[in-house]
Design a protein around this motif. Structure first.
Motif, PDB file in Angstrom:
ATOM      1  N   SER A 177      12.248  -2.590  -6.728  1.00 29.35           N
ATOM      2  CA  SER A 177      11.531  -1.423  -7.273  1.00 29.35           C
ATOM      3  C   SER A 177      12.485  -0.305  -7.669  1.00 29.35           C
ATOM      4  CB  SER A 177      10.512  -0.911  -6.260  1.00 29.35           C
ATOM      5  OG  SER A 177       9.528  -1.880  -5.992  1.00 29.35           O
ATOM      6  N   ALA A 192       9.520  -6.465  -3.516  1.00 25.65           N
ATOM      7  CA  ALA A 192       9.303  -5.087  -3.974  1.00 25.65           C
ATOM      8  C   ALA A 192      10.339  -4.142  -3.391  1.00 25.65           C
ATOM      9  CB  ALA A 192       7.896  -4.625  -3.605  1.00 25.65           C
ATOM     10  N   CYS A 217       6.412  -2.964 -15.806  1.00 22.53           N
ATOM     11  CA  CYS A 217       7.115  -1.738 -15.411  1.00 22.53           C
ATOM     12  C   CYS A 217       7.942  -1.159 -16.551  1.00 22.53           C
ATOM     13  CB  CYS A 217       8.024  -2.010 -14.210  1.00 22.53           C
ATOM     14  SG  CYS A 217       7.149  -2.264 -12.660  1.00 22.53           S
ATOM     15  N   GLY A 258       5.891 -10.631  -1.465  1.00 22.23           N
ATOM     16  CA  GLY A 258       5.795  -9.471  -2.341  1.00 22.23           C
ATOM     17  C   GLY A 258       6.442  -8.234  -1.750  1.00 22.23           C
ATOM     18  N   ASN A 272       6.406   0.810   0.026  1.00 20.90           N
ATOM     19  CA  ASN A 272       7.488   0.355  -0.854  1.00 20.90           C
ATOM     20  C   ASN A 272       7.640   1.306  -2.040  1.00 20.90           C
ATOM     21  OD1 ASN A 272       6.471  -2.867  -0.095  1.00 20.90           O
ATOM     22  ND2 ASN A 272       8.600  -2.286   0.134  1.00 20.90           N
ATOM     23  N   VAL A 295       6.271 -11.930 -10.246  1.00 16.73           N
ATOM     24  CA  VAL A 295       7.367 -10.965 -10.264  1.00 16.73           C
ATOM     25  C   VAL A 295       7.772 -10.655 -11.701  1.00 16.73           C
ATOM     26  CG1 VAL A 295       9.787 -10.561  -9.635  1.00 16.73           C
ATOM     27  CG2 VAL A 295       8.227 -11.609  -7.987  1.00 16.73           C
ATOM     28  N   CYS A 306       5.921  -0.807  -9.486  1.00 14.26           N
ATOM     29  CA  CYS A 306       6.411  -2.083  -8.985  1.00 14.26           C
ATOM     30  C   CYS A 306       6.204  -2.181  -7.481  1.00 14.26           C
ATOM     31  CB  CYS A 306       7.891  -2.243  -9.321  1.00 14.26           C
ATOM     32  SG  CYS A 306       8.633  -3.775  -8.702  1.00 14.26           S
ATOM     33  N   GLY A 307       6.458  -1.069  -6.777  1.00 16.58           N
ATOM     34  CA  GLY A 307       6.335  -1.066  -5.330  1.00 16.58           C
ATOM     35  C   GLY A 307       4.950  -1.439  -4.848  1.00 16.58           C
ATOM     36  N   LEU A 313       3.554  -5.164  -6.228  1.00 14.80           N
ATOM     37  CA  LEU A 313       4.098  -6.349  -5.563  1.00 14.80           C
ATOM     38  C   LEU A 313       4.020  -6.230  -4.046  1.00 14.80           C
ATOM     39  CD1 LEU A 313       7.317  -7.304  -7.607  1.00 14.80           C
ATOM     40  CD2 LEU A 313       5.112  -8.494  -7.573  1.00 14.80           C
ATOM     41  N   GLY A 314       4.216  -5.019  -3.545  1.00  8.57           N
ATOM     42  CA  GLY A 314       4.260  -4.825  -2.106  1.00  8.57           C
ATOM     43  C   GLY A 314       3.150  -3.910  -1.630  1.00  8.57           C
TER      44      GLY A 314
END
Length: 394
Positions: free
Chosen positions: A177, A173, A316, A169, A347, A309, A338-339, A342-343
Motif C-alpha cells: 500500500s 496490503a 489504485c 490480503g 493497513n 492483487v 489499497c490498504g 486488500l486488507g
C-alpha cells in the motif's frame, strides 16, 4: 507432541510494543523497507508472524489471546469516529461519495474477477466471492460472518477459505500500500498543497501527550455505547464488523460535544491515543496472523488472489487516483484504498501515516479513507456479497 505457548494479554502487549520498536530499528538499518514505505508496526509484526510459522509443529505452537488486540481495534476505530466532525465531513463530502462509489465498484469487480477465474479453473464460482470482496474488501470480520452463510449454501470449508484469503490480503496490503502511494508521488512529482494544514494523524506525531485522562474516559464511554449499538445491528441481522457501533457512538458524542461543550474533547489527544492504539493493534494483528493457513490454499485459489492483487493495484493507479483529483492527496488516498480493499482499515491508515510523515500532510486523505474503508463500504459490500451469492446459489 509439540508444546503450546499461550500468550496472555500482558505478554501480547509487551511483544506488540517491542515489535513497533523493532520495526522502526529495522527500517533504519534496511533502507529498502523505508523506500517501500512499509510501516514499522507491520515490519515488526510480520517478523512475529513468520517466526510463529517457522516454530509451528516443530518447536512450539503459539496461541495468542486476541482480547487486547480486539479492544485496541475498537479503540482505534472509536478515535476515527471521534474525529468525524460534521464540519470536516462537509468539506470532504463529495470525495467521500466518490471513494465509496469506487470502493463499491471495486467490490463488484473483485467478485467478478474471482468468479471468472474460479470458473476458468473449474471451481465453484462462490469460492471466487469468498476470495473476493468477502475476504478482501470485507476482511476477517466479514469472512467469519459470511463464512457460515456460505457453508449453509453448500460451500464446504467456506470460512477457512475466506479467513486464509483475508490473511493473505492483510499481509500483502501491509507490504504494497505505501509503495503504491509513494510511487504515485514520485512518478507525478506531487507535493502537499502549500495551504494544507497537518492531517489529524500527522499532527499527532508532533503533539505532546498532554492530559489524556478525560479523552480516555470519553473513548471508553463511546466503546461501551458502541457495543450496545453493534448488538442491536446483530438483532436486526446486519452483518457488520464489531467496531461499527463504536465509530457511530464516537461520531455522535463528538458532534454533540462540538455543540454543547460538555466534554471539551481535544483533537490532539484523540490523535495521540488513536496512533498508539493503531500501532499496537497492527503489531498484535500481524502476530496473530495464521500464516500456516495459507498452506491450505490450493494453487487455483492463489491464482484467484494474485488476480485480485493485480486488480486493486490497477484501480489504485488509475480510477482511484484520477477520481480523487490526481494530486498529492489523491496519491495518499490511493495507498489507503489499497490498504482497505486488500486488507483492513488499519493497513490503510498506517500506510497513509507513513507517507504523511515522509512527504507531508494529507488532511483530506485522513478524512475520506477511514470513513469509507472502516464504515460505509461495509454496508454496500454486505449487499453486494448477499446479492451475488444468492444469484449463484440458484
Amino acid at each position: 507432541m509439540t508444546p503450546t505457548w499461550k500468550l496472555n494479554a500482558v505478554q501480547m502487549l509487551a511483544l506488540a510494543c517491542l515489535g513497533v520498536l523493532l520495526g522502526g530499528w529495522l527500517k533504519r538499518k534496511i533502507p529498502l523497507l523505508d523506500r517501500l514505505n512499509i510501516p514499522a508496526s507491520i515490519v515488526g509484526g510480520l517478523l512475529y508472524a513468520v517466526a510463529a510459522l517457522l516454530l509451528r509443529d516443530r518447536f512450539v505452537n503459539v496461541d495468542a489471546d486476541p482480547v487486547l488486540r480486539d479492544l485496541l481495534m475498537i479503540a482505534f476505530m472509536t478515535t476515527i469516529g471521534l474525529s468525524a466532525r460534521l464540519q470536516l465531513l462537509r468539506e470532504g463530502g463529495a470525495q467521500v461519495i466518490w471513494m465509496l462509489v469506487i470502493a463499491s465498484v471495486g467490490a463488484v469487480l473483485q467478485n467478478a474477477v474471482g468468479i471468472g477465474v474460479a470458473k476458468a479453473l473449474s471451481l465453484d464460482p462462490r469460492l471466487g466471492i469468498l476470495a473476493g470482496s468477502v475476504a478482501l474488501t470485507g476482511g476477517p470480520a466479514t469472512s467469519i460472518a459470511f463464512g457460515g452463510t456460505f457453508e449453509k449454501m453448500g460451500v464446504q470449508g467456506a470460512t477457512v477459505v475466506a479467513m486464509a484469503s483475508a490473511t493473505f490480503g492483510i499481509a500483502v496490503a501491509g507490504l504494497i500500500s505505501g509503495y503504491i502511494g509513494g510511487w504515485l508521488i514520485r512518478h507525478y512529482r506531487l507535493k502537499p498543497a502549500a495551504s494544507s494544514t497537518p492531517s489529524v494523524h500527522a499532527k499527532a506525531a508532533e503533539a505532546a501527550t498532554g492530559a489524556m485522562f478525560k479523552t480516555v474516559i470519553v473513548i471508553g464511554i463511546a466503546m461501551g455505547i458502541g457495543n450496545l449499538i453493534s448488538m442491536q445491528f446483530e438483532r436486526l441481522h446486519f452483518t457488520l464488523p464489531a467496531y461499527i457501533g463504536a465509530m457511530i457512538a464516537g461520531a455522535f458524542i463528538r458532534n454533540l460535544d462540538d455543540r454543547f461543550h460538555f466534554a471539551r474533547i481535544a483533537q490532539p489527544e484523540i490523535d495521540s491515543l488513536g496512533r498508539i492504539a493503531l500501532y499496537l493493534f497492527i503489531a498484535m494483528a500481524m502476530l496473530t496472523l495464521r500464516l500456516w493457513e495459507l498452506a491450505h490454499l490450493a494453487l487455483p485459489l492463489l491464482v484467484i488472489l494474485a488476480a485480485q492483487v493485480a486488480l486493486v493495484w490497477l484501480m489504485c493507479i488509475t480510477i482511484s487516483f484520477w477520481a480523487m483529483r490526481r494530486d498529492y492527496e489523491a496519491a495518499v488516498m490511493s495507498a489507503g484504498f489499497c490498504g482497505f480493499m486488500l486488507g483492513i482499515t488499519a493497513n490503510a491508515v498506517a500506510s497513509m501515516e507513513e507517507l504523511a510523515e515522509k512527504y507531508g500532510p494529507a488532511r483530506r486523505a485522513f478524512l475520506v479513507v477511514p470513513v469509507v474503508g472502516a464504515f460505509l463500504v461495509d454496508f454496500t459490500n454486505s449487499v453486494i456479497i448477499t446479492a451475488m451469492a444468492n444469484f449463484f446459489n440458484r
